[in-house]
Design an enzyme around this catalytic site. Structure first.
Site, PDB file in Angstrom:
ATOM      1  CB  SER A   1       5.781  39.469 -15.664  1.00  0.00           C
ATOM      2  OG  SER A   1       7.026  40.135 -15.656  1.00  0.00           O
TER       3      SER A   1
ATOM      4  CE  LYS B   1       8.822  37.188 -14.271  1.00  0.00           C
ATOM      5  NZ  LYS B   1       9.182  37.977 -15.473  1.00  0.00           N
TER       6      LYS B   1
END
Length: 221
Positions: free
Chosen positions: A140, A177
């Site tokens: 990701s 993230k």
């Protein structure tokens, strides 16, 4: 002393500021947007010129593959592509960092059962002193140069600035993230368009900020 043009100095300072503020260098698109270039190609040309002059090193294949050189203190260089363990350094200068693998729900991230190994590393490699290494799982954050299997150096914090890369726990999941807060709402942004943005409401969601990314070790697979 490096002889740089005014524009090259501006870009070099922008790279340094991005590393200081977020722990990672900017992308070509971010440089172009910040300096008003029409395309990322213009930013790439200036980066190549900086690389030829020895101010930076460019790693192919990643959008943030920029490493500061030319007398920049090692602490300002967050990303290291090297085998583990690292080259010999006097033991007195090394620090021991636990490597955290999979994290069980409801237990502290540094609980003993999560620690897969301990590595001795040079703290000068990181933008701030880390507390642990986290084994990255998944893709990701691919476009930030953070790949599956990498070891992310993490400093434990209880707050973060917009744009910084963080390790967060949401319910039973631990994720890496980019952090962005808009009012009470927290967004966790991937660096891969194939993954969705995670939206967190601290009032209803079980959210814990586990730490801030301060560097990266890439092991040989």
């Amino acid at each position: 002393m490096l002889k740089l043009t005014a524009r090259q100095e501006q870009i070099l300072n922008l790279i340094k500021e991005a590393i200081d503020n977020t722990g990672f260098p900017p992308t070509r698109a971010e440089i172009a947007q910040e300096l008003g270039f029409r395309s990322a190609n213009a930013a790439e040309e200036h980066l190549q010129a900086l690389a030829r002059k020895g101010a930076i090193e460019i790693s192919p294949g990643t959008s943030r593959g920029i490493r500061l050189l030319g007398g920049t203190p090692p602490s300002a260089v967050p990303a290291v592509s090297a085998p583990i363990p690292l080259p010999a350094i006097p033991p007195a200068l090394l620090m021991a960092l636990p490597l955290v693998g999979r994290v069980a729900a409801g237990s502290p991230i540094l609980a003993q059962e999560h620690v897969e190994a301990t590595y001795s590393v040079d703290p000068a490699m990181f933008s701030a002193k880390p507390d642990f290494l986290l084994k990255v799982r998944g893709w990701s954050m691919r476009d930030a140069g953070i790949c599956d299997g990498d070891f992310l150096a993490v400093k434990k914090v209880d707050s973060a600035k917009n744009g910084q890369i963080v390790v967060a726990r949401i319910g039973e999941e631990v994720t890496v993230k980019r952090y962005r807060q808009n009012g009470p709402t927290i967004e966790l942004l991937p660096e891969n368009p194939e993954f969705p943005v995670i939206t967190v409401d601290p009032n209803t969601d079980e959210f814990v900020l586990e730490g801030l990314a301060v560097g990266l070790l890439r092991s040989w697979h």
